[in-house]
Structures are given as C-alpha cells and as structure tokens.
Design a protein around this motif. Structure first.
Motif, PDB file in Angstrom:
ATOM      1  N   UNK A  14       0.871  -1.671  -0.151  1.00 11.47           N
ATOM      2  CA  UNK A  14      -0.234   0.197   0.611  1.00 11.47           C
ATOM      3  C   UNK A  14       1.272   1.235  -0.188  1.00 11.47           C
ATOM      4  N   UNK A  15       1.053   2.271  -0.500  1.00 10.67           N
ATOM      5  CA  UNK A  15       1.633   3.216  -1.314  1.00 10.67           C
ATOM      6  C   UNK A  15       0.572   3.873   0.363  1.00 10.67           C
ATOM      7  N   UNK A  16       1.800   4.508   0.891  1.00  9.24           N
ATOM      8  CA  UNK A  16       0.867   5.456   2.572  1.00  9.24           C
ATOM      9  C   UNK A  16       1.688   6.596   1.971  1.00  9.24           C
ATOM     10  N   UNK A  17       2.451   7.038   1.262  1.00 10.03           N
ATOM     11  CA  UNK A  17       3.410   8.413   0.796  1.00 10.03           C
ATOM     12  C   UNK A  17       3.606   8.496   0.173  1.00 10.03           C
ATOM     13  N   UNK A  18       3.738  10.234  -0.417  1.00 15.51           N
ATOM     14  CA  UNK A  18       5.206  10.099  -1.631  1.00 15.51           C
ATOM     15  C   UNK A  18       5.960  11.448  -1.550  1.00 15.51           C
ATOM     16  N   UNK A  19       7.103  11.490  -1.924  1.00 13.86           N
ATOM     17  CA  UNK A  19       7.921  12.022  -1.496  1.00 13.86           C
ATOM     18  C   UNK A  19       8.485  12.249  -2.505  1.00 13.86           C
ATOM     19  N   UNK A  20       8.223  13.833  -3.872  1.00 15.62           N
ATOM     20  CA  UNK A  20       8.535  14.312  -5.009  1.00 15.62           C
ATOM     21  C   UNK A  20       9.800  14.720  -4.743  1.00 15.62           C
ATOM     22  N   UNK A  21      10.351  15.570  -3.898  1.00 12.93           N
ATOM     23  CA  UNK A  21      11.885  16.113  -3.561  1.00 12.93           C
ATOM     24  C   UNK A  21      12.498  15.151  -3.127  1.00 12.93           C
ATOM     25  N   UNK A  22      12.351  14.363  -2.555  1.00  7.55           N
ATOM     26  CA  UNK A  22      13.253  12.878  -2.641  1.00  7.55           C
ATOM     27  C   UNK A  22      13.426  12.329  -3.367  1.00  7.55           C
ATOM     28  N   UNK A  23      12.509  11.992  -4.196  1.00  3.24           N
ATOM     29  CA  UNK A  23      11.717  11.018  -5.301  1.00  3.24           C
ATOM     30  C   UNK A  23      11.951   9.456  -4.542  1.00  3.24           C
ATOM     31  N   UNK A  24      10.895   9.162  -3.610  1.00  2.75           N
ATOM     32  CA  UNK A  24      11.153   8.541  -2.587  1.00  2.75           C
ATOM     33  C   UNK A  24       9.286   8.648  -1.856  1.00  2.75           C
ATOM     34  N   UNK A  25       8.692   6.532  -1.684  1.00  5.13           N
ATOM     35  CA  UNK A  25       7.794   6.234  -1.705  1.00  5.13           C
ATOM     36  C   UNK A  25       7.694   5.473  -0.881  1.00  5.13           C
ATOM     37  N   UNK A  26       6.637   5.975   0.321  1.00  2.00           N
ATOM     38  CA  UNK A  26       7.052   4.702   1.341  1.00  2.00           C
ATOM     39  C   UNK A  26       5.944   3.750   1.564  1.00  2.00           C
ATOM     40  N   UNK A  27       5.968   2.690   1.305  1.00  4.60           N
ATOM     41  CA  UNK A  27       5.026   1.936   1.357  1.00  4.60           C
ATOM     42  C   UNK A  27       4.724   1.032   2.997  1.00  4.60           C
ATOM     43  N   UNK A  28       3.860   0.407   2.881  1.00  5.20           N
ATOM     44  CA  UNK A  28       3.213  -0.348   3.576  1.00  5.20           C
ATOM     45  C   UNK A  28       3.443  -2.000   3.347  1.00  5.20           C
ATOM     46  N   UNK A  29       3.712  -3.231   3.823  1.00  3.54           N
ATOM     47  CA  UNK A  29       3.970  -3.621   3.400  1.00  3.54           C
ATOM     48  C   UNK A  29       3.477  -5.026   4.547  1.00  3.54           C
ATOM     49  N   UNK A  30       3.057  -6.264   3.909  1.00  2.50           N
ATOM     50  CA  UNK A  30       2.125  -7.202   4.717  1.00  2.50           C
ATOM     51  C   UNK A  30       2.698  -8.823   3.874  1.00  2.50           C
ATOM     52  N   UNK A  31       3.007  -9.644   4.420  1.00  2.00           N
ATOM     53  CA  UNK A  31       2.221 -11.193   3.832  1.00  2.00           C
ATOM     54  C   UNK A  31       1.704 -11.476   4.943  1.00  2.00           C
ATOM     55  N   UNK A  32       0.759 -12.129   4.196  1.00  2.00           N
ATOM     56  CA  UNK A  32      -0.108 -13.223   4.944  1.00  2.00           C
ATOM     57  C   UNK A  32      -0.223 -14.481   4.407  1.00  2.00           C
ATOM     58  N   UNK A  33      -0.473 -15.742   5.001  1.00  2.00           N
ATOM     59  CA  UNK A  33      -0.446 -17.081   5.383  1.00  2.00           C
ATOM     60  C   UNK A  33       0.930 -17.061   3.908  1.00  2.00           C
ATOM     61  N   UNK A  34       1.978 -16.843   3.870  1.00  3.28           N
ATOM     62  CA  UNK A  34       3.131 -16.934   3.622  1.00  3.28           C
ATOM     63  C   UNK A  34       3.462 -18.636   3.547  1.00  3.28           C
ATOM     64  N   UNK A  35       3.972 -19.298   3.241  1.00  6.79           N
ATOM     65  CA  UNK A  35       4.765 -20.762   2.556  1.00  6.79           C
ATOM     66  C   UNK A  35       5.629 -20.865   1.716  1.00  6.79           C
ATOM     67  N   UNK A  36       6.448 -20.844   2.129  1.00  3.90           N
ATOM     68  CA  UNK A  36       8.134 -21.434   1.121  1.00  3.90           C
ATOM     69  C   UNK A  36       7.639 -23.150   1.604  1.00  3.90           C
TER      70      UNK A  36
END
Length: 276
Positions: A148-170
């Motif tokens: 989920x894109x939580x914020x974008x910082x155009x000055x520093x050219x960066x994106x803050x992402x909320x990242x989750x993994x549910x029921x992950x299995x390897x």
C-alpha cells in the motif's frame, strides 16, 4: 596445640574448596552454539522476497498512467518471461513458464498475478500479489502479499510502502516448509541508477522443524537494486533480532558492501557465514 591443629585443618579445607571452585570456574565449557537453522531459513525467505520486489518494481515502473508499457525492461528479469497487463481489469500476469533463468542465475517458474487499483506511484495505491505454481530455485512460494502506497515524497523521489505477507509459505523439495507473516514499512527511493529500499518491521512464523520464531528489525535494513541484479538478494546493511527456541540472535548485514557475508551474534559467541 590441639586447637591450633584444628584451626589449621579447617583453613586447609577451605583453601582446598576455594582452589577447586576456581578450577571448576575456569573449566566451564563454552556455551553451545544455538540452533541457527531458522536464520538460514529466514535468509532463504528474504532472498525470495527481495527477488520478488525486484521484478515487481521493474514491471510497475514500466507502466504509464493509462496502463501502457513505457519501456520493455523485462529481458533483464529473465529471457522469455511473459508480462501481460490488463489495465481494464487492473491485473498484471507475469508468466515464467516451465522455467527461465535470470542473468544472475535465478531460476523461476510458474505465474504471479499482480492486482492494482491505480498507478502504484499515487498515494493510496494498493498492489496485491498472488502465486500460481510459482517456484524460485526449486522452492515453492504461496501466500498473499500486499503493498500500500502510504506517501510519496517528490522532493526526495521516494515512496513509503506498507507491506504485509499473509499465510506465506515456502516449501522445500522434501515437502518441509516455513510459514511466515510480515508487517513492514519499506521506503523506496528511486534514482537514475536504480532503487534503494529501507526496511523496518516484524515477522513471525514456524520453522521447517515446527518451532515458532519471530523477528524485528532493530536498525533499518538496506537493499540496493544494483546488488540485487548481481544476485545479492539480502540487505547490504542493518540489524535484525531473531527469537528462536529460547535464544535471541542478532543478524548483522554489514555496513553497505554488496556481498553475501553476515555476522550472527548469540549468547556466548559470534559466527560469520556466507549466504548461498
């Protein structure tokens, strides 16, 4: 004279106890190295995740606002990969077929579907990844991963992402498996030479032996695209604390060098290992 002799014998007895206690203390065995299998498994999972982020970001950055592919960088993912973008349904299908090998030697097979609600550069964008018979170097991957894109910082050219993994299995070829769930924040800084990701957050799950584990990032983990493209699929810097079977281990990824060497610290010792 008898009293003096008795006192002497008591003194000698106490001195002997003191000497034996000192010798016993000096001969204490070194604390046994804890079970590091969970560390090795977590590194396997991390490499799969960073590889996944690499080609996911590569695909997402190639899409314009109207769903049109702005460039075609997919050959560097692996020769023969098929990328289908359906902007009407907002679904991307990445098909590795029966197997294709990346320039850095990673073998992928099967499919990944990426569902999105809008261009991922816009705040509020949600990107969901599902796996269909997907394997990396013979390891099967399943679960649902959401960005989920939580914020974008155009000055520093960066994106803050909320990242989750549910029921992950390897799952390994012998049918043993690791389960994992993650809750992370990833700050992705985009640049002319590629991206750099700063990672914080937690993870938990169950090892191949059936024991629970948990981990927390204690100093931001740094992942660089130029390292990933050479096959270094682990952070180049940062610290992670891992709790497993009664031990707390610290995993030190270094100070920024693009290599596969990490330092594990545990109660009573340290161990340097090189990740395969």
């Amino acid at each position: 004279m008898k009293t003096t002799s008795s006192i002497f014998r008591v003194f000698l007895f106490l001195a002997t106890l003191s000497f034996l206690g000192s010798c016993d203390k000096d001969s204490d065995p070194t604390i046994t190295e804890p079970d590091l299998s969970a560390v090795e498994e977590s590194l396997e999972v991390m490499q799969i995740t960073e590889d996944m982020d690499y080609f996911t970001l590569t695909v997402l950055q190639s899409i314009g606002v109207n769903g049109r592919i702005l460039n075609d960088p997919f050959e560097k993912i692996c020769a023969g990969v098929s990328v289908d973008i359906n902007d009407d349904q907002k679904i991307i299908t990445i098909d590795f077929g029966d197997g294709c090998t990346s320039p850095s030697g990673i073998v992928r097979k099967g499919k990944i579907t990426i569902t999105y609600n809008q261009n991922f550069l816009f705040p509020g964008a949600t990107v969901t990844t599902n796996f269909i018979g997907y394997e990396v170097n013979g390891l099967q991957v399943s679960g649902v991963r959401t960005l989920v894109n939580q914020a974008i910082d155009l000055v520093n050219n960066q994106i803050t992402l909320k990242v989750s993994m549910e029921n992950g299995q390897v799952t390994w070829p012998d049918n043993t498996f690791v389960t994992y769930n993650t809750d992370q924040e990833r700050v992705v800084k985009l640049g002319a030479s590629g991206y750099e990701i700063s990672i914080t957050g937690t993870a938990n799950g169950q090892s191949r032996e059936g024991f629970p584990y948990s981990s927390t990032v204690s100093s931001d983990l740094i992942v660089k695209q130029d390292c990933v493209e050479t096959g270094v699929l682990i952070p180049t810097a940062g610290l992670m604390e891992l709790n497993y079977r009664g031990f707390q281990l610290t995993i030190d990824y270094g100070q920024g060098s693009c290599d596969k060497t990490i330092l594990i610290t545990y109660p009573g010792g340290t161990k340097e290992i090189t990740v395969d």
